[in-house]
Design an enzyme around this catalytic site. Sequence first.
Site, PDB file in Angstrom:
ATOM      1  N   ASP A 168      50.993  30.765  42.838  1.00 13.10           N
ATOM      2  CA  ASP A 168      52.162  30.019  43.314  1.00 13.10           C
ATOM      3  C   ASP A 168      51.735  28.613  43.749  1.00 13.10           C
ATOM      4  O   ASP A 168      50.804  28.046  43.183  1.00 13.10           O
ATOM      5  CB  ASP A 168      52.805  30.802  44.483  1.00 13.10           C
ATOM      6  CG  ASP A 168      54.309  30.651  44.527  1.00 13.10           C
ATOM      7  OD1 ASP A 168      54.773  29.571  44.909  1.00 13.10           O
ATOM      8  OD2 ASP A 168      55.008  31.619  44.191  1.00 13.10           O
ATOM      9  N   HIS A 204      57.046  27.411  49.164  1.00 10.54           N
ATOM     10  CA  HIS A 204      57.361  28.520  48.268  1.00 10.54           C
ATOM     11  C   HIS A 204      56.306  29.622  48.292  1.00 10.54           C
ATOM     12  O   HIS A 204      56.620  30.805  48.484  1.00 10.54           O
ATOM     13  CB  HIS A 204      57.549  27.982  46.840  1.00 10.54           C
ATOM     14  CG  HIS A 204      58.132  28.963  45.883  1.00 10.54           C
ATOM     15  ND1 HIS A 204      57.350  29.809  45.119  1.00 10.54           N
ATOM     16  CD2 HIS A 204      59.410  29.240  45.544  1.00 10.54           C
ATOM     17  CE1 HIS A 204      58.136  30.550  44.352  1.00 10.54           C
ATOM     18  NE2 HIS A 204      59.388  30.229  44.593  1.00 10.54           N
ATOM     19  N   ASN A 295      66.289  32.399  37.242  1.00  8.59           N
ATOM     20  CA  ASN A 295      67.513  32.076  37.989  1.00  8.59           C
ATOM     21  C   ASN A 295      68.537  31.362  37.119  1.00  8.59           C
ATOM     22  O   ASN A 295      69.192  30.421  37.556  1.00  8.59           O
ATOM     23  CB  ASN A 295      67.171  31.179  39.188  1.00  8.59           C
ATOM     24  CG  ASN A 295      66.238  31.848  40.171  1.00  8.59           C
ATOM     25  OD1 ASN A 295      66.113  33.063  40.206  1.00  8.59           O
ATOM     26  ND2 ASN A 295      65.561  31.051  40.973  1.00  8.59           N
ATOM     27  N   SER A 359      62.370  34.639  42.684  1.00 10.84           N
ATOM     28  CA  SER A 359      61.058  34.420  43.312  1.00 10.84           C
ATOM     29  C   SER A 359      60.854  35.331  44.509  1.00 10.84           C
ATOM     30  O   SER A 359      59.718  35.682  44.843  1.00 10.84           O
ATOM     31  CB  SER A 359      60.937  32.968  43.787  1.00 10.84           C
ATOM     32  OG  SER A 359      60.478  32.127  42.767  1.00 10.84           O
TER      33      SER A 359
END
Length: 559
Positions: A168, A204, A295, A359
């Site tokens: 990530d 994130h 998404n 996520s």
Amino acid sequence: MTENNNHSNPGRRDVLRSLGAIGGVAALSGVTVAEPGREPGPKPDELLVGTAPTVQTVSVQQNVERELPADASVVHRNDVLGYFAVELPDEASAQADSAVAQRIERADGVAFVEENGTYYALEQSIEPAQYVPDDPGFDQQYAPQVVNAPEAWETTLGSSDVTIAIADTGTDYDHPDLQAQFGSNPGTDPAGGTNDPDARGSAHGTHVSGIASATTDNGEGIAGISNSHLYAVRVLGGGGGGSWSDIADGIQWSADNGADIVNLSLGAQQPSGVVQSAIDYAYDNGTLPIAAAGNDGPCSNCVSYPAAFSNCVAVSAIDSSESLANFSSTGPEIDVAAPGVQVLSTMPNGGYDNMSGTSMASPTAAGVAALGLAANPEWGPSELRQALEETAVDIGLPGNQQGSGRVDAANIVGENGDPPNDVSAVADASPSVVDPGETVTFYGGNSSGPIDSYAWELGDGTEESGETVEHAYDDEGQYTATLSVSGDGDTDSDSVTVTVDEDPDPPGDCDDYPTYDNATVYSPGDRVAYDGAIWEAEMEVMTVPPSHDSMWWSHVQDC
């Protein structure tokens, strides 16, 4: 065969983790050091060159370097995954259909050339709306409760012998609710060429890490799904984008350093051969990839890559009422669903906040898988994946939205050490409508379980064996091809129909089809005109022009 993770003895994965703590694995990685300045993030001025499996990557690099213009150079090479990156003076030269790319593709030993594309963190902006741990924020959470983690925690809170790699934006590994899950080796920063995967202010990766494994029952903050050992693998820049080469290297590093699971809360609609090689490498070396579905919803047949790759668990997002999140991508590749709307988790500098997106769903599923592995340490990737799917709960959504269902921690821990032994056959054919003599590819790779053999009966008396087979039918008609799989004393079968019909209307001239456009996302079955021929997309594809040796396109006819 994939390697089982047996934590009762100091096997390969335990040794790798120990070596990683003292930097020993760097010498084993097969990844050259990146040139200074290769920070995580998009690299639009680079091409990725995949090499044939029968030749050494460095030899192909030497062949390619002779074809490069003077202001181009090789800036990175990965010998394990078999690719290298070429930096070009401008973005136009770094297009897959550029003159430079075509020269490279003709060099000896080159398997494919693709742009060094970008996958993005799959966070979605949405405004907020048994065993009880002592974490003060637990009563503000819903994700652990929805997946029945408190019931599972009566058996196990997780195990430090189970490792989840979070590929990530990096993680605040000094966060009070995370630091106990990191050892002396917190992870790596592949593109930056450092061993420091700090979040550098980006939220994130820290949020994703906390969902999977914020320390439970420590009187601090929130409860993660599992108390697992974590690696932070920084493959995305602060803006949320990461190049395919960085992501592939991070996945490989995770496998080489003993991760049992690699979470990939990132993606986009374009497939990458380099990233697919990394996914397959991880799966074959004892690491289960789990990825966010995307998404792009509401939509159908829109699962992002790398989640859509067959050796990756694709996770869709649901809300607290177990309804599909309106942003969640869906499609036949969905394996399971998990909470992903307004999930409370850790933030940099000791904070906490809600975030939404697939996520967030992916690390929820990864945490559930880690609990299952803590209770059943002998499982390898295929057994773990099958258990995650078989123990999922049907919540009444269509299969392309929930896959096997919503992940369930209590159920997977309740397997009580017995690895799943059922095999399940899934037969696919592409294309399914063909002319006489046209080749059909039959694929059984979406089957699951401890499979030892694949046997095909193709409907015209032909029998073949193997996960993937090819066949051409001579006569018109409908043919039912049946796949039978077997393993551990269990068998299962599935069928797929192929229609052989010589189309009386030829596809037509090139003028009858749109010209290939590098900026367009093509769906399976879309046809384009390019380079004097008509081509049909075999899968979701963008930025990869048609060619005879492309896995993304099939040649229909010359114009």
